[in-house]
Structures are given as C-alpha cells and as structure tokens.
Scaffold this motif. Structure first.
Motif, PDB file in Angstrom:
ATOM      1  N   ARG A 129      32.789  50.360  36.065  1.00  0.00           N
ATOM      2  CA  ARG A 129      32.924  49.911  34.688  1.00  0.00           C
ATOM      3  C   ARG A 129      31.674  50.311  33.919  1.00  0.00           C
ATOM      4  NH1 ARG A 129      35.553  44.029  34.633  1.00  0.00           N
ATOM      5  NH2 ARG A 129      35.797  44.611  32.464  1.00  0.00           N
ATOM      6  N   GLU A 130      31.632  49.955  32.661  1.00  0.00           N
ATOM      7  CA  GLU A 130      30.517  50.360  31.803  1.00  0.00           C
ATOM      8  C   GLU A 130      29.181  49.799  32.287  1.00  0.00           C
ATOM      9  OE1 GLU A 130      29.140  49.799  27.186  1.00  0.00           O
ATOM     10  OE2 GLU A 130      31.287  49.953  27.628  1.00  0.00           O
ATOM     11  N   ASP A 131      29.165  48.531  32.693  1.00  0.00           N
ATOM     12  CA  ASP A 131      27.907  47.878  33.068  1.00  0.00           C
ATOM     13  C   ASP A 131      27.815  47.452  34.521  1.00  0.00           C
ATOM     14  OD1 ASP A 131      26.860  48.035  30.460  1.00  0.00           O
ATOM     15  OD2 ASP A 131      27.982  46.249  29.868  1.00  0.00           O
ATOM     16  N   GLU A 132      28.907  47.605  35.285  1.00  0.00           N
ATOM     17  CA  GLU A 132      28.884  47.114  36.661  1.00  0.00           C
ATOM     18  C   GLU A 132      29.867  47.880  37.536  1.00  0.00           C
ATOM     19  OE1 GLU A 132      29.838  43.918  34.648  1.00  0.00           O
ATOM     20  OE2 GLU A 132      31.986  44.259  34.756  1.00  0.00           O
ATOM     21  N   LEU A 133      29.646  47.729  38.829  1.00  0.00           N
ATOM     22  CA  LEU A 133      30.561  48.269  39.833  1.00  0.00           C
ATOM     23  C   LEU A 133      31.272  47.086  40.472  1.00  0.00           C
ATOM     24  CD1 LEU A 133      31.418  50.837  41.527  1.00  0.00           C
ATOM     25  CD2 LEU A 133      29.826  49.965  43.228  1.00  0.00           C
ATOM     26  N   MET A 134      32.592  47.202  40.605  1.00  0.00           N
ATOM     27  CA  MET A 134      33.385  46.144  41.229  1.00  0.00           C
ATOM     28  C   MET A 134      33.941  46.669  42.539  1.00  0.00           C
ATOM     29  SD  MET A 134      35.415  44.818  37.857  1.00  0.00           S
ATOM     30  CE  MET A 134      36.120  43.375  38.625  1.00  0.00           C
ATOM     31  N   VAL A 135      33.842  45.860  43.591  1.00  0.00           N
ATOM     32  CA  VAL A 135      34.385  46.204  44.904  1.00  0.00           C
ATOM     33  C   VAL A 135      35.257  45.034  45.344  1.00  0.00           C
ATOM     34  CG1 VAL A 135      33.861  46.796  47.301  1.00  0.00           C
ATOM     35  CG2 VAL A 135      32.302  47.514  45.478  1.00  0.00           C
ATOM     36  N   SER A 136      36.491  45.332  45.731  1.00  0.00           N
ATOM     37  CA  SER A 136      37.423  44.305  46.158  1.00  0.00           C
ATOM     38  C   SER A 136      38.002  44.687  47.512  1.00  0.00           C
ATOM     39  CB  SER A 136      38.551  44.146  45.134  1.00  0.00           C
ATOM     40  OG  SER A 136      39.479  43.171  45.559  1.00  0.00           O
ATOM     41  N   HIS A 137      38.157  43.694  48.386  1.00  0.00           N
ATOM     42  CA  HIS A 137      38.782  43.938  49.689  1.00  0.00           C
ATOM     43  C   HIS A 137      39.242  42.626  50.291  1.00  0.00           C
ATOM     44  CE1 HIS A 137      35.419  42.474  52.219  1.00  0.00           C
ATOM     45  NE2 HIS A 137      34.694  42.835  51.194  1.00  0.00           N
ATOM     46  N   GLY A 138      40.089  42.738  51.299  1.00  0.00           N
ATOM     47  CA  GLY A 138      40.569  41.585  52.039  1.00  0.00           C
ATOM     48  C   GLY A 138      42.022  41.273  51.749  1.00  0.00           C
ATOM     49  N   ILE A 139      42.706  40.783  52.777  1.00  0.00           N
ATOM     50  CA  ILE A 139      44.102  40.387  52.636  1.00  0.00           C
ATOM     51  C   ILE A 139      44.190  38.862  52.640  1.00  0.00           C
ATOM     52  CG2 ILE A 139      46.389  40.444  53.715  1.00  0.00           C
ATOM     53  CD1 ILE A 139      45.604  43.118  52.581  1.00  0.00           C
ATOM     54  N   MET A 140      43.782  38.254  53.727  1.00  0.00           N
ATOM     55  CA  MET A 140      43.839  36.801  53.811  1.00  0.00           C
ATOM     56  C   MET A 140      42.633  36.170  53.109  1.00  0.00           C
ATOM     57  SD  MET A 140      44.170  34.519  57.206  1.00  0.00           S
ATOM     58  CE  MET A 140      45.700  33.642  57.209  1.00  0.00           C
ATOM     59  N   PHE A 141      41.467  36.688  53.397  1.00  0.00           N
ATOM     60  CA  PHE A 141      40.240  36.226  52.757  1.00  0.00           C
ATOM     61  C   PHE A 141      39.786  37.327  51.805  1.00  0.00           C
ATOM     62  CE2 PHE A 141      40.458  34.103  56.856  1.00  0.00           C
ATOM     63  CZ  PHE A 141      40.346  32.778  56.474  1.00  0.00           C
ATOM     64  N   ARG A 142      40.174  37.224  50.562  1.00  0.00           N
ATOM     65  CA  ARG A 142      39.876  38.264  49.578  1.00  0.00           C
ATOM     66  C   ARG A 142      38.486  38.068  49.012  1.00  0.00           C
ATOM     67  NH1 ARG A 142      44.977  38.809  45.813  1.00  0.00           N
ATOM     68  NH2 ARG A 142      43.910  40.700  45.231  1.00  0.00           N
ATOM     69  N   GLU A 143      37.859  39.180  48.678  1.00  0.00           N
ATOM     70  CA  GLU A 143      36.507  39.138  48.134  1.00  0.00           C
ATOM     71  C   GLU A 143      36.393  40.152  47.005  1.00  0.00           C
ATOM     72  OE1 GLU A 143      31.900  39.376  49.754  1.00  0.00           O
ATOM     73  OE2 GLU A 143      33.542  39.706  51.141  1.00  0.00           O
ATOM     74  N   LEU A 144      35.784  39.720  45.925  1.00  0.00           N
ATOM     75  CA  LEU A 144      35.495  40.591  44.791  1.00  0.00           C
ATOM     76  C   LEU A 144      33.993  40.512  44.550  1.00  0.00           C
ATOM     77  CD1 LEU A 144      36.334  42.356  42.349  1.00  0.00           C
ATOM     78  CD2 LEU A 144      36.547  40.238  41.048  1.00  0.00           C
ATOM     79  N   ILE A 145      33.334  41.665  44.666  1.00  0.00           N
ATOM     80  CA  ILE A 145      31.894  41.733  44.444  1.00  0.00           C
ATOM     81  C   ILE A 145      31.662  42.535  43.171  1.00  0.00           C
ATOM     82  CG2 ILE A 145      29.686  42.517  45.369  1.00  0.00           C
ATOM     83  CD1 ILE A 145      30.991  42.306  48.162  1.00  0.00           C
ATOM     84  N   VAL A 146      30.904  41.967  42.243  1.00  0.00           N
ATOM     85  CA  VAL A 146      30.560  42.640  40.998  1.00  0.00           C
ATOM     86  C   VAL A 146      29.049  42.848  41.008  1.00  0.00           C
ATOM     87  CG1 VAL A 146      30.617  42.526  38.487  1.00  0.00           C
ATOM     88  CG2 VAL A 146      32.480  41.522  39.825  1.00  0.00           C
ATOM     89  N   VAL A 147      28.629  44.105  40.971  1.00  0.00           N
ATOM     90  CA  VAL A 147      27.206  44.430  41.013  1.00  0.00           C
ATOM     91  C   VAL A 147      26.810  45.087  39.691  1.00  0.00           C
ATOM     92  CG1 VAL A 147      25.392  45.659  42.255  1.00  0.00           C
ATOM     93  CG2 VAL A 147      27.378  44.822  43.510  1.00  0.00           C
ATOM     94  N   PRO A 148      26.014  44.413  38.873  1.00  0.00           N
ATOM     95  CA  PRO A 148      25.530  45.039  37.636  1.00  0.00           C
ATOM     96  C   PRO A 148      24.630  46.233  37.985  1.00  0.00           C
ATOM     97  CG  PRO A 148      25.171  42.668  37.592  1.00  0.00           C
ATOM     98  CD  PRO A 148      25.565  43.026  38.991  1.00  0.00           C
TER      99      PRO A 148
END
Length: 162
Positions: free
Chosen positions: A81-100
């Motif tokens: 994205r313009e100001d950050e990178l987003m990483v998403s993974h997981g099926i049962m235990f989902r995780e979304l990491i947003v790194v500016p």
C-alpha cells in the motif's frame, strides 16, 4: 462485506504454489526419518506388529499434513500500500500483519537449499519491535529481490520524513 483479515480495498498478491512443494518435501523427509525411528523403536521393544502400527500412524499424520500444507500455502498473501505493507496468512488461526514502511529497519532475503531447488525465496522484514516483524515465504527470487529493494527504498524515504 469487508473481512478483518482481507480488506476488500486491497489488491492482494499470492505467493508461489512452490511453497507447498517445499514444505511437503520437508514434511516427507521428517516423516520418513520419524517413521523409521518409530518402526525400529517399537519393533525392537514391543514387537514388529507395534512397529508397523506406529509406521501406519506416522503415514496417516503425513497424509493429513499434506492437505494442511496446501491449504496453508493458499492463505499466504501480501499487499503493498502507499504507507505500509500488509501480510496475511492462516486458515484456522488467521493473522494480518501491517508494517509501516517508516518502521522497517532492514529487509532480508533468504533461501535454503530446498527453496533454491524449487526456485523460491523468503523476504523477512525487521522492525524495532519483534512483534511487528513479518515474512513473506514462497516468492520467486526476482520478485523477492524487487520487493527487498522497493521496501528498503520506501523504508528509508519514510524514515527520513519522520
């Protein structure tokens, strides 16, 4: 409807299907070594019938992991994205990491022997807080190098603006 872990206004990029292949080969090696150890340990102590039964249990667990590895690989995605990178993974235990971008300290690209054999690499993002570190496995080496260079440049530019 917006999903907390996959906002609809984001253009997600999936990782390579080769990630599942690498993880399946690694699981097969582990299951093979474990299967031989179980067969010998149970066979020599309790009898060969128990050794074979233990081997069947290891094989069933490997079969189940084969399915789960494929599902997990399909869950990995990232978005720039313009100001950050987003990483998403997981099926049962989902995780979304947003790194500016401004919080990134350095970006690594790593590839072990199996990853190199299958033509993929992992990009690792490091920040001052380990909880916000992120990694994106299963990228083509050219894409990993492009992402490393882009993230490093954006991180440096954003940090100077603080």
């Amino acid at each position: 409807m917006d999903d907390l872990f996959a906002p609809s206004d984001v253009s997600w990029t999936p990782v390579s299907p080769q990630l599942a292949s690498v993880r399946r080969v690694s699981a097969a090696i582990t299951a093979g070594v474990l299967g031989i150890a179980v067969l010998l340990a149970l066979g020599l102590t309790l009898g060969w019938l128990y050794g074979v039964l233990g081997l069947v249990v290891v094989a069933a667990a490997f079969g189940w992991s084969w399915v789960l590895i494929g599902r997990n690989q399909r869950s990995w995605k990232y978005a720039e994205r313009e100001d950050e990178l987003m990483v998403s993974h997981g099926i049962m235990f989902r995780e979304l990491i947003v790194v500016p971008y401004g919080r990134m300290q350095f970006v690594d690209v790593a590839a072990g022997p199996l990853e190199r054999a299958f033509g993929i690499a992992t990009v690792e993002l490091h920040t001052a807080t380990p909880a916000t570190d992120a990694k994106i496995p299963g990228l083509h080496p050219d894409e990993a190098a492009r992402l490393r260079d882009r993230l490093s440049a954006l991180g440096q530019a954003q940090a100077w603006g603080l």
